[in-house]
Scaffold this active site. Structure first.
Site: not given
Ligand code: NDP
Length: 498
Positions: A201, A253-254, A275, A309, A406
């Site tokens: 996804k 992700g976050s 990660e 990140c 972050e």
């Molecule tokens: P998220 O962690 O929400 O997004 C990462 C991925 O997870 C996306 O594909 C997202 O879908 C999906 N996701 C969201 N909620 C769920 C869930 N409950 N279960 C499974 N998958 C889920 O990051 P955000 O895009 O909301 O960004 C928020 C903050 O996170 C940023 O401001 C940044 O600080 C941090 N971040 C860090 C990253 C890293 O590599 N360390 C990468 C991205 C963000 P969808 O995109 O549709 O929400």
């Protein structure tokens, strides 16, 4: 509105650049890539309509213009994708000769190279990052990952001596919006090399390069169901995580969502790698080559608008060179060109989404409110789209939010230190532990620092360097598991004794 807030608002309003040297625009051709009006879900080797019937619009963040209608996969769609992956796993892929699996991966890698211009344009269009970065970093590294893991596919017993590695089954993979194609490659390449099948996804805001990648899969004639790509928001991700027939989840992700996933999976026996975020220290000693270090600082925090990140978002400068480094840094910042991601001159592109822009603005405001000193170079921003001027904060205390959280934007916090021990203590004073940078001419100091820094990656006299052969991952709240290198295969195999 306080005086500081007015000043902040004014600076973001961008005064015109005072420069004698103007760059003529050098735009990359947008029409090199065709974006369809709408996309379905890529399941079982073909695009299908979402059973949910839901769609959303993905946009170009530099112009706030719609690009395409994207399917929002619901529970039934996720189930369909997982069944397709299970079917492909059981009926062919996992039993295929490893050297045959390698051929598909090599083909995918070559196709990515052949179609690199299309991917670079699409990545910049949908994500907002400068074309220079998508062209020179994201796409070549994505292809390199497929090449690298193609090489491992028929050598797994050498990766794990005296063990018999077998694939796990179906991997559910969830990726973020900052490096859409590269994260896809980091996830899919090792999974397939080890004989697993995949449901991936992409992030809600940046699905287009993953959808173009489906075309590469068709060109490579990858058997149907081996890779399934389902688009949607966090709800789709949550459905994938909780699907009972997924054997492994890989998430980038976050930290917040990572923790939620860990809670969901606790006790299920499913494998998990996370990660997550970071708040890396980039540490500059007084014997460092300063001009080179300043380039590293700039690259460390303003690369990809700071949506990284492992961004070097906390600069730790030895006190004796503080004034010099800050002066050089500000001078260099004034030369950064912010604007159209498709312009080859652009250094800093658009912020990925309105939501992210709001988050960055709020954290920057907190820095001003808490008493840090803000500097933003004069900078003329486009009228439409999501933009943020490269920013540096000085007079930052460790307790400030801008030093703790972050920001995931082009915002640097500068702190000082006197001794190596103080640098270590400050660098490690964070819940995260993903990466760090050390700038010094002494090799022994680099090694001593690297041993004590609680960070998965430590760069020395450079920053943000990636190679498919080198493992990447974090400590503490930055997650667990490694991606890249031989280590990156481990989460995708079950190891039996030989
Ligand atoms: P998220 O962690 O929400 O997004 C990462 C991925 O997870 C996306 O594909 C997202 O879908 C999906 N996701 C969201 N909620 C769920 C869930 N409950 N279960 C499974 N998958 C889920 O990051 P955000 O895009 O909301 O960004 C928020 C903050 O996170 C940023 O401001 C940044 O600080 C941090 N971040 C860090 C990253 C890293 O590599 N360390 C990468 C991205 C963000 P969808 O995109 O549709 O929400």
């Amino acid at each position: 509105m306080t005086k500081e807030k007015r000043e902040l608002a004014r600076r973001q309003d961008k005064a015109p650049i005072a420069t004698a040297w103007d760059y003529a625009p050098a735009p990359e051709a947008r029409d090199i890539v065709k974006v369809q009006e709408r996309y379905g879900l890529f399941i079982g080797g073909k695009f299908v309509e979402p059973e949910s019937g839901e769609r959303y619009t993905t946009i170009d963040p530099a112009h706030e213009e719609p690009l395409s209608e994207i399917a929002q996969a619901g529970k039934a769609d996720v189930d369909r994708a997982v069944r397709a992956a299970r079917d492909a796993f059981a009926n062919g892929w996992s039993g295929l000769r490893p050297s045959e699996r390698a051929k598909y991966l090599f083909r995918i890698a070559r196709l990515l190279q052949e179609r690199s211009r299309e991917f670079a344009v699409l990545e910049s269009l949908n994500g907002g990052k400068p074309i220079r970065e998508s062209r020179d970093v994201d796409v070549p590294l994505a292809a390199a990952h497929f090449f690298y893991y193609a090489g491992w596919a028929d050598k797994l017993e050498y990766a794990f001596p005296n063990r018999t590695p077998r694939p796990i089954g179906v991997a559910g993979q969830i990726i973020p919006w900052n490096f859409p194609l590269l994260m896809l490659a980091w996830k899919i390449a090792p999974a397939l090399a080890a004989g697993n099948t995949v449901v991936l996804k992409p992030a809600e805001t940046t699905p287009l390069s993953a959808l173009l990648f489906c075309d590469v899969l068709r060109q490579a004639e990858l058997p149907p169901g081996v890779v399934n790509i389902i688009t949607g928001d966090g709800r789709t991700g949550a459905e994938l995580v909780s699907h009972p027939d997924v054997d492994k989840i890989a998430f980038t992700g976050s930290t917040e969502v990572g923790k939620a996933i860990q809670r969901t999976l606790a006790g299920t026996g499913k494998r998990l790698t996370l990660e997550l975020g970071g708040k890396a220290a980039n540490i500059v000693f007084d014997d460092a080559p300063l001009d080179q270090a300043v380039e590293g600082i700039i690259n460390g925090i303003y690369f990809n608008q700071g949506h990284v990140c492992c961004a070097g978002s906390r600069l730790l400068v030895q006190e004796s060179i503080y004034e010099t480094v800050v002066a050089k840094l500000k001078r260099r910042m004034a030369t950064l060109r912010v604007g159209d991601p498709l312009d080859k001159n652009t250094d800093v592109g658009a912020i990925n989404s309105k939501q992210q822009l709001e988050k960055i603005s709020a954290l920057v405001q907190s820095g001003v409110d808490e008493g840090a000193e803000i500097y933003q170079p004069p900078c003329k921003l486009p009228e439409r789209g999501y933009w943020f001027v490269p920013t540096v904060f000085t007079n930052v205390a460790q307790s400030y939010r801008i030093a703790q959280e972050e920001i995931f934007g082009p915002v640097l916090s500068v702190l000082t230190f006197r001794t190596p021990d103080e640098a270590i203590e400050k660098a490690n004073n964070t819940p995260y532990g993903l990466s760090a940078g050390v700038w010094t001419e002494k090799g022994s100091r680099i090694l001593a620092m690297a041993q004590k820094l609680r960070a998965g990656v430590v760069w020395a006299n450079t920053y943000n360097r990636f190679d498919p052969a080198s493992p990447f991952g974090g400590y503490k709240e930055s997650g667990f598991g490694r991606e890249g290198g031989r280590h990156g295969l481990e989460p995708y195999v079950v190891l039996d004794d030989a």
